[in-house]
Design a protein around this motif. Structure first.
Motif, PDB file in Angstrom:
ATOM      1  N   TYR A   1       0.860  -1.182   0.000  1.00  0.00           N
ATOM      2  CA  TYR A   1       0.000   0.000   0.000  1.00  0.00           C
ATOM      3  C   TYR A   1       0.902   1.239   0.000  1.00  0.00           C
ATOM      4  O   TYR A   1       1.575   1.524   0.993  1.00  0.00           O
ATOM      5  N   THR A   2       0.931   1.945  -1.123  1.00  0.00           N
ATOM      6  CA  THR A   2       1.772   3.140  -1.248  1.00  0.00           C
ATOM      7  C   THR A   2       0.943   4.347  -0.785  1.00  0.00           C
ATOM      8  O   THR A   2       0.416   5.102  -1.585  1.00  0.00           O
TER       9      THR A   2
ATOM     10  N   ASP B   1       7.834  -5.953 -13.379  1.00  0.00           N
ATOM     11  CA  ASP B   1       8.385  -6.229 -12.054  1.00  0.00           C
ATOM     12  C   ASP B   1       8.954  -4.984 -11.373  1.00  0.00           C
ATOM     13  O   ASP B   1       9.568  -5.074 -10.318  1.00  0.00           O
ATOM     14  N   VAL B   2       8.752  -3.812 -11.974  1.00  0.00           N
ATOM     15  CA  VAL B   2       9.038  -2.554 -11.302  1.00  0.00           C
ATOM     16  C   VAL B   2       7.817  -1.660 -11.490  1.00  0.00           C
ATOM     17  O   VAL B   2       7.308  -1.520 -12.609  1.00  0.00           O
ATOM     18  N   PHE B   3       7.338  -1.072 -10.372  1.00  0.00           N
ATOM     19  CA  PHE B   3       6.053  -0.395 -10.383  1.00  0.00           C
ATOM     20  C   PHE B   3       6.191   1.023  -9.831  1.00  0.00           C
ATOM     21  O   PHE B   3       6.555   1.208  -8.669  1.00  0.00           O
ATOM     22  N   VAL B   4       5.918   1.992 -10.694  1.00  0.00           N
ATOM     23  CA  VAL B   4       5.917   3.399 -10.277  1.00  0.00           C
ATOM     24  C   VAL B   4       4.497   3.715  -9.815  1.00  0.00           C
ATOM     25  O   VAL B   4       3.570   3.810 -10.619  1.00  0.00           O
ATOM     26  N   SER B   5       4.339   3.875  -8.519  1.00  0.00           N
ATOM     27  CA  SER B   5       3.011   4.023  -7.928  1.00  0.00           C
ATOM     28  C   SER B   5       2.736   5.478  -7.556  1.00  0.00           C
ATOM     29  O   SER B   5       3.559   6.370  -7.795  1.00  0.00           O
ATOM     30  N   ARG B   6       1.567   5.686  -6.964  1.00  0.00           N
ATOM     31  CA  ARG B   6       1.153   7.009  -6.484  1.00  0.00           C
ATOM     32  C   ARG B   6       0.533   6.865  -5.099  1.00  0.00           C
ATOM     33  O   ARG B   6       0.230   5.746  -4.656  1.00  0.00           O
ATOM     34  N   ASN B   7       0.332   7.989  -4.438  1.00  0.00           N
ATOM     35  CA  ASN B   7      -0.304   7.958  -3.124  1.00  0.00           C
ATOM     36  C   ASN B   7      -1.683   7.314  -3.217  1.00  0.00           C
ATOM     37  O   ASN B   7      -2.492   7.652  -4.089  1.00  0.00           O
ATOM     38  N   GLY B   8      -1.952   6.377  -2.312  1.00  0.00           N
ATOM     39  CA  GLY B   8      -3.262   5.763  -2.242  1.00  0.00           C
ATOM     40  C   GLY B   8      -3.458   4.555  -3.130  1.00  0.00           C
ATOM     41  O   GLY B   8      -4.549   3.985  -3.158  1.00  0.00           O
ATOM     42  N   TYR B   9      -2.430   4.139  -3.848  1.00  0.00           N
ATOM     43  CA  TYR B   9      -2.540   2.983  -4.742  1.00  0.00           C
ATOM     44  C   TYR B   9      -1.991   1.717  -4.059  1.00  0.00           C
ATOM     45  O   TYR B   9      -1.463   1.770  -2.944  1.00  0.00           O
ATOM     46  N   THR B  10      -2.121   0.591  -4.766  1.00  0.00           N
ATOM     47  CA  THR B  10      -1.679  -0.688  -4.233  1.00  0.00           C
ATOM     48  C   THR B  10      -0.936  -1.460  -5.317  1.00  0.00           C
ATOM     49  O   THR B  10      -1.348  -1.463  -6.483  1.00  0.00           O
ATOM     50  N   VAL B  11       0.154  -2.102  -4.927  1.00  0.00           N
ATOM     51  CA  VAL B  11       0.848  -3.030  -5.804  1.00  0.00           C
ATOM     52  C   VAL B  11       0.551  -4.440  -5.290  1.00  0.00           C
ATOM     53  O   VAL B  11       0.839  -4.757  -4.136  1.00  0.00           O
TER      54      VAL B  11
ATOM     55  N   VAL C   1       1.836 -13.279 -10.740  1.00  0.00           N
ATOM     56  CA  VAL C   1       1.406 -12.044 -11.404  1.00  0.00           C
ATOM     57  C   VAL C   1       1.606 -10.872 -10.455  1.00  0.00           C
ATOM     58  O   VAL C   1       1.348 -10.971  -9.263  1.00  0.00           O
ATOM     59  N   ALA C   2       2.080  -9.757 -10.994  1.00  0.00           N
ATOM     60  CA  ALA C   2       2.212  -8.535 -10.207  1.00  0.00           C
ATOM     61  C   ALA C   2       1.547  -7.399 -10.980  1.00  0.00           C
ATOM     62  O   ALA C   2       1.664  -7.305 -12.196  1.00  0.00           O
ATOM     63  N   LYS C   3       0.820  -6.537 -10.242  1.00  0.00           N
ATOM     64  CA  LYS C   3       0.141  -5.438 -10.930  1.00  0.00           C
ATOM     65  C   LYS C   3      -0.063  -4.256  -9.999  1.00  0.00           C
ATOM     66  O   LYS C   3      -0.100  -4.397  -8.774  1.00  0.00           O
ATOM     67  N   LEU C   4      -0.194  -3.090 -10.606  1.00  0.00           N
ATOM     68  CA  LEU C   4      -0.505  -1.857  -9.880  1.00  0.00           C
ATOM     69  C   LEU C   4      -2.015  -1.636  -9.961  1.00  0.00           C
ATOM     70  O   LEU C   4      -2.613  -1.723 -11.018  1.00  0.00           O
ATOM     71  N   SER C   5      -2.621  -1.350  -8.810  1.00  0.00           N
ATOM     72  CA  SER C   5      -4.069  -1.208  -8.747  1.00  0.00           C
ATOM     73  C   SER C   5      -4.436   0.047  -7.967  1.00  0.00           C
ATOM     74  O   SER C   5      -3.738   0.445  -7.039  1.00  0.00           O
ATOM     75  N   SER C   6      -5.542   0.676  -8.367  1.00  0.00           N
ATOM     76  CA  SER C   6      -6.049   1.840  -7.631  1.00  0.00           C
ATOM     77  C   SER C   6      -7.310   1.496  -6.846  1.00  0.00           C
ATOM     78  O   SER C   6      -7.927   2.361  -6.261  1.00  0.00           O
ATOM     79  N   GLU C   7      -7.689   0.211  -6.819  1.00  0.00           N
ATOM     80  CA  GLU C   7      -8.966  -0.155  -6.209  1.00  0.00           C
ATOM     81  C   GLU C   7      -8.988   0.118  -4.716  1.00  0.00           C
ATOM     82  O   GLU C   7     -10.060   0.337  -4.154  1.00  0.00           O
ATOM     83  N   ALA C   8      -7.815   0.151  -4.063  1.00  0.00           N
ATOM     84  CA  ALA C   8      -7.796   0.404  -2.624  1.00  0.00           C
ATOM     85  C   ALA C   8      -8.247   1.801  -2.288  1.00  0.00           C
ATOM     86  O   ALA C   8      -8.562   2.098  -1.147  1.00  0.00           O
TER      87      ALA C   8
END
Length: 456
Positions: free
Chosen positions: A5-6, A431-441, A447-454
């Motif tokens: 959780y970023t 396998d490298v994820f540039v995230s943002r505040n409030g997102y989830t990896v 499987v690995a993914k970046l998600s905003s559902e959180a």
């Protein structure tokens, strides 16, 4: 399934907060790492009591993290990487959201966190706080354990936090650099980092502040040499010598005490935060205050500065205010308060300017006022506490993580880290994820993914 959780610190430098979640089909368990504040959002300087500000006001200003995505989670531990306010400043505000959840950190970090909690005016913080030694693995739930691995930064007892899960380790670097010649004797635990690399690191969460700089960050020993080259030579004949640096930079403060003693001057630390950080460091044997003294109360500050001004050649003043923050000691001196600065005084800046527009503007105003008074200024006697590109490259090669999540930086800093990761064979989005505040990896089942559902 592992979730990162970023929460905060992924679009800015400051107010750092990350959480690591693990579930095996049952209810998810979560470890929170850091609860920081963004000082420039509230014009706060090191001597101000942050805990005088209401939580809602701080959140409205964007000064502390929005942790709402964790409120329905089973949080089992809060781990603190080190004692800087951008990592522990919001503990007193946010820890009450997780009643009775234990807080862990190295001794110096926990004592600093306790000092923040003690000064909190709005909440009673009931979370137990435990001092954890380097190398100790603490089981915090049936599935999760945490470990603190020694690293080096511009504050003592900085640690990389490792969250051990059944699917592999998650390593959070905190703020770090690889300093092999630290004057305080601390050295990164390369042996343990290499062991973790062999055991298997599922995710590396790495600070990104200086990753764009194509070098290795110099040792604190270089800063010590810079200071000694200036202060300890025949040409220093100024009566008034004033140094300013970060109040939490114990190694730098120790160097200034050594220098003052060699010059047959007394080091005098002026400011609430300087007294706090050195006082706790002295309790733990992290600093030797031989010949030095620290003053913090307003009445004592006025009295001591009056005493020093009448015999300037006998003292080395160390004050807060290197960023030009309103209300800090050096800013007040530049405004004509407390101490009559003039052409017989030299101000040494042993701190870099924090790279945001507000700090740069305040520092410009401060330097202009000092020049108008005829003060001699020396800048640049400083080295950073943050890893540069080659420190990060070495870490990636030691840990050989399966996935990387850049942290602690503006978006451009995170992307610079992603570029480095691609140089080392990783791929953005795979396998490298540039995230943002409030997102989830999310990482699991191959499987690995970046998600905003959180956020929803």
């Amino acid at each position: 399934m592992i979730k990162i959780y970023t929460i905060s610190g992924y679009e800015e430098v400051g107010k750092n907060m990350t959480a690591v979640g693990y579930s095996d089909g049952g209810r998810e368990e979560v470890v929170i790492i850091d609860m920081g504040i963004r000082l420039d959002r509230v014009l706060i300087h090191e001597d101000v009591n942050i805990q005088q500000f209401p939580t809602k006001e701080l959140q409205k200003l964007g000064a502390i993290p929005d942790d709402s995505i964790l409120r329905d989670k089973k949080v089992v531990a809060i781990a603190l990487t080190h004692g800087h306010l951008d990592h522990i400043g919001a503990v007193a505000k946010l820890a009450p959201h997780y009643p009775d959840v234990p807080i862990y950190g190295t001794p110096y970090t926990v004592k600093l966190a306790k000092s923040e909690v003690k000064s909190e005016e709005y909440f009673e913080v009931k979370n137990p706080m435990y001092e954890t030694q380097f190398g100790e693995i603490v089981q915090v739930s049936e599935n999760l354990a945490i470990e603190f691995v020694r690293t080096t930064h511009s504050i003592p007892q900085a640690a990389m936090v490792v969250v051990h899960t059944p699917e592999g380790a998650v390593v959070h670097t905190g703020d770090f650099k690889f300093d092999n010649n630290n004057p305080l004797g601390e050295r990164p635990d390369y042996k343990r980092l290499k062991e973790l690399g062999k055991e298997g690191v599922k995710v590396l969460i790495a600070e990104s502040t200086r990753v764009a700089e194509p070098t290795k960050t110099p040792s604190e020993a270089v800063a010590q040499m810079l200071l000694e080259d200036f202060f300890l030579y025949e040409g220093v004949d100024e009566k008034g010598l004033i140094a300013t640096t970060f109040a939490s930079h114990i190694a730098r403060l120790q160097e200034l005490i050594w220098i003052a003693n060699k010059m047959n001057r007394q080091a005098v630390f002026v400011g609430r935060s300087l007294a706090k950080y050195t006082g706790i460091a002295k309790q733990l044997g992290l600093i030797k205050m031989k010949g030095a003294r620290a003053v913090k109360s307003p009445n004592a500050i006025g009295k001591v500065l009056s005493e020093v001004s009448s015999a300037r050649e006998n003292y080395l003043l160390v004050v807060t205010g290197h960023q030009g923050e309103p209300g800090a000691v050096l800013t007040r001196m530049a405004n004509g308060e407390l101490y009559d600065l003039g052409k017989d005084d030299t101000v040494v800046f042993s701190a870099g300017t924090i790279p945001n527009p507000l700090n740069m503007a305040q520092r410009y105003v401060l330097e202009t006022k000092l020049r108008m008074k005829g003060v001699r200024m020396i800048t640049g006697l400083h080295v950073s506490g943050h890893a540069s590109r080659e420190d990060h490259r070495y870490l990636i090669r030691m840990l050989n993580p399966e996935n990387i999540v850049p942290a602690h930086g503006e978006f451009r800093m995170l992307t610079h880290y992603a570029e480095l990761a691609e140089e080392e064979g990783y791929l953005i989005g795979r396998d490298v994820f540039v995230s943002r505040n409030g997102y989830t990896v999310e990482i699991g089942d191959g499987v690995a993914k970046l998600s905003s559902e959180a956020k929803n």
